[in-house]
Write an enzyme that holds these catalytic residues in place. Structure first.
Site, short mmCIF file in Angstrom:
data_model
loop_
_atom_site.label_atom_id
_atom_site.label_comp_id
_atom_site.label_asym_id
_atom_site.label_seq_id
_atom_site.Cartn_x
_atom_site.Cartn_y
_atom_site.Cartn_z
CD GLU A 173 -57.19 -19.86 -24.57
OE1 GLU A 173 -57.62 -20.68 -25.39
OE2 GLU A 173 -57.69 -18.76 -24.68
CG HIS A 222 -68.61 -11.21 -28.41
ND1 HIS A 222 -68.41 -12.15 -29.55
CD2 HIS A 222 -67.37 -11.71 -27.83
CE1 HIS A 222 -67.41 -12.84 -29.53
NE2 HIS A 222 -66.90 -12.60 -28.25
CG HIS A 223 -66.27 -5.22 -29.44
ND1 HIS A 223 -65.89 -4.11 -28.88
CD2 HIS A 223 -67.52 -5.06 -30.11
CE1 HIS A 223 -67.01 -3.53 -29.01
NE2 HIS A 223 -67.99 -3.76 -29.71
CD GLU A 227 -60.20 -17.70 -22.77
OE1 GLU A 227 -61.04 -18.60 -22.97
OE2 GLU A 227 -59.74 -17.07 -23.54
CD GLU A 276 -62.41 -20.96 -25.02
OE1 GLU A 276 -63.07 -20.39 -25.56
OE2 GLU A 276 -61.31 -20.77 -25.06
#
Ligand code: NOJ
Ligand code: CA
Length: 683
Positions: A185, A387-388, A486, A492
């Site tokens: 990222e 979702h985890h 991702e 985000e």
């Protein structure tokens, strides 16, 4: 046939190297011992020996691309495997086949290559041997090492892979740093190749003269990720992500490494259109995967990133029964298949950021009636997206993995997003021996973890979308339930990023990160407002991203009320397909702009997306991809007059026009802008 010619390794090669030169030196005087050309003769790989050390070189149409570059390994508890080698066997093969992607950027993929297998054997003492298998395609090459079963090489501990890539021509590179806490990222750097440091792959280069290269790997299984580290000049060496034990990889022979790959094309567009890594992966291991459903989803998500809701329980808890139902209503009304509800389980109230040991993956948080929400969704034809978030506590997650997936299977949840927000980019590993180990997010241990999740999910017909993942190396071919991930800065960062993603980010991503595979980029932020800062994008650009950044699962990331306020933009998000018959990159330069057209799977409509960096531009796009002789209605979503990603984000216009394949569309993009078009054939 074994070819024997002498290959000059650049200008400095005249004198031969002193006997016993160090691995740090490039090959000097190489004897070519075997060669292979790609099917149309465009690329050529020469395998060489210099003073009994192995190397390879790549040329395109007779021009060197990769100068003679070393092969080999540093091994623990034994001599290194890179010298005193002789060529003891060669074998060649050709392949030309077409295979089908169950979902993807295109339906059919052609695998046309020539293969050269070389066997190197040590001339002294241990007499160890290994194969290097090279595959030459017209648009790139791949090679991997194969370690056969043999007495003197069983328990193989790799301290370093010595594979090198010596780029022959100066140029520019686009890269993100490797071995850093924030995984993939980072914003991409654009520098001279001679200024690259230690980087993740794919790393993209444009050489002077226009040739484009992308270095990556394929089929990363039970091995550590390859970073590339510049040694000197334009010479790079594989740098494997280390394991907590201190080595890089540990395997038992027989085994093989992942493929080391180089896409080689004369344009950025052709670089993107290559299927090199997919072709180097094993075929579908799951058989019928009709249960993997390309689709769009919404979610209880953006509000947490804005800070108006929280993952933790309390007054602002996002994952309440009422809020989940609100999103389900919106999804049902507008035809979104999935609803993600982050913060649904217990464990978010502690220090989840970098420590997920509190998470319970089978227990819903107070305030969320999971069974009721699932039933409510089912009645409306909507499914929850699981979702985890692990917070990086990976052993802890593994201890609950099967129960967690069983729960989802029982509830009919067939897609999960996982998350690995780990401290310092390293996952927590707990083998039960009282020692807490830290593993790189892309080391061998995590590579194996991710595949374990994918396999366990596949057993239960669940598709997986990891965030903070391992990079994609084409394993979706073998495991088609690995639908997206991702693995780059997604949207985000538009909420809280310092800085946010600048407009050059997406035209860079297309030709770097996106070469590896689908990304859960979370487009569609039509409110164009982050936590505190306006989003540096025009409205039309948010629509274009659905076509530009490929994923078979696409989020409509913004809030229901923001979409209801912008029905014109919402319409495109509802209409756009997520699964494709064909994909064409119509124009583009790395980091500057790109236009992509895709035809929907099982249909005749085409979609076009175009985005630019901070510079406005007008692109003339021939519509020759449309079916000849047919007329289409082009539904155009474009930047309005005076649109600008900083000062006039909402200037937006829609129009329809009748077009045919002989027409040219003038695509006018505002600074930081974009355009989305749907072409619907006339009956
Ligand atoms: C990081 C993910 O990228 C993001 O989408 C998610 O909301 C948070 N982790 C929490 O799981
Ligand atoms: Ca993330």
């Amino acid at each position: 046939m074994i070819v024997r010619i002498l290959l000059a390794a650049g200008a400095l090669c005249a004198a031969s190297a002193p006997f016993g030169s160090f691995a740090a030196e490039p090959p000097k005087r190489v004897e070519v011992v075997a060669s292979i050309t790609s099917p149309s003769g465009i690329l050529r790989i020469d395998v060489g020996l210099d003073e009994n050390r192995a190397s390879y070189a790549v040329s395109r149409l007779g021009v060197p691309v990769i100068k003679p570059s070393r092969l080999g390994f540093l091994l623990r508890n034994t001599e290194k495997l890179d010298r005193n080698l002789e060529l003891t066997a060669t074998a060649t093969r050709e392949a030309d086949s077409t295979w089908e992607l169950p979902w993807g950027e295109r339906r059919t993929v052609r695998d046309r290559h020539r293969e050269l297998r070389v066997t190197f054997t040590e001339t002294q003492r241990l007499k160890r041997s290994f194969d290097v298998v090279f595959r030459a395609f017209d648009d790139g090459i791949g090679f991997r090492y194969e370690f056969p079963d043999q007495a003197n090489l069983k328990d193989v501990i790799i301290d370093d892979e010595l594979t090198e890539f010596d780029v022959a021509t100066p140029g520019t590179a686009w890269w993100i740093p490797a071995g850093e806490w924030n995984r993939y990222e980072y914003l991409y750097n654009r520098t001279a190749i001679t200024e690259v440091g230690q980087v993740h792959t794919p790393v993209t280069m444009r050489l002077d003269g226009g040739l484009h290269l992308a270095f990556h790997e394929a089929a990363l299984v039970d091995y550590s990720s390859m970073w590339l580290r510049r040694v000197e000049g334009q010479r790079f060496r594989a740098q494997l992500a280390p394991a907590s034990e201190g080595w890089k990889v540990r395997r038992t022979a027989p085994f093989h490494t992942p493929w080391r790959t180089i896409r080689i094309a004369d344009s950025a567009a052709a670089l993107y259109e290559s299927d090199l890594e997919l072709n180097l992966n094993e075929p579908n291991a799951l058989g019928d995967v009709s249960w993997v459903v390309p689709s769009k989803y919404v979610g209880v998500w953006w509000e947490m990133h804005l800070g108006t809701k929280t993952w933790s329980t309390g007054r602002k808890h996002g994952a309440t029964t009422a809020n989940a139902k609100r999103h389900i209503d919106f999804a049902a009304k507008h035809g979104f298949r999935g609803v993600l509800v982050e913060g649904w389980n217990t464990g978010w109230d502690g220090q989840w950021f970098g420590d997920g040991n509190d998470f319970d993956f089978t227990r819903a948080a107070p305030g969320l009636d999971l069974e009721a929400v699932v039933a409510y969704a089912r009645e409306r034809g909507v499914r929850l997206v699981g979702h985890h978030e692990t917070g990086g506590a990976v052993s802890h997650y593994e201890s609950q993995l099967e129960a967690a997936l069983d729960l989802y299977a029982r509830l009919g949840i067939d897609q999960i997003k996982t998350g690995y927000v780990a401290d310092a980019g390293q996952a927590e590993r707990n083998d039960g021996d009282g020692v807490v180990r830290r593993e790189w997010h892309d080391g061998q241990w995590m590579v194996n973890h991710h595949l374990r999740v994918v396999r366990e999910a596949a057993k239960r017909r669940i598709a997986v979308n990891p965030h903070e993942p391992i990079k994609d190396t084409g394993l979706r071919r073998t495991w088609p339930n690995w639908v997206a991930r991702e693995g780059a800065r997604g949207q985000e960062y538009m909420a809280w990023g310092r800085p946010q993603n600048p407009p050059e980010h997406e035209p860079t991503l297309v030709f770097t990160r996106m070469l590896s595979g689908p990304m859960d980029f979370t487009p569609g932020l039509v409110s164009l407002m982050g936590e505190k800062n306006p989003i540096p994008s025009t409205l039309a650009r948010q629509l274009a991203l659905y076509v530009v950044i490929y994923s078979p699962i696409q989020m409509a990331a913004d809030l229901p009320e923001h979409y209801e306020a912008r029905p014109d933009a919402l319409r495109f998000i509802k209409d756009v397909a997520v699964d494709w018959e064909q994909t064409r990159v119509l124009n583009g330069e790395v980091g500057d702009f790109v236009t992509i057209a895709r035809r929907e799977r099982g249909g005749d409509a085409w979609f076009l997306g175009s985005v630019t960096d901070e510079n406005g531009r007008a692109l003339d796009v021939p519509l020759s991809f449309l079916e000849p002789g047919r007329r289409y209605v082009a539904e155009i979503y474009r930047d309005g007059d005076g649109a600008h990603f900083e000062s006039n984000r909402f200037a937006f216009a829609t129009e329809t026009r009748e077009v045919a394949s002989t027409d040219t569309l003038r695509v006018v993009l505002a600074p930081g802008g974009g355009q989305a078009v749907r072409f619907v054939p006339k009956r």
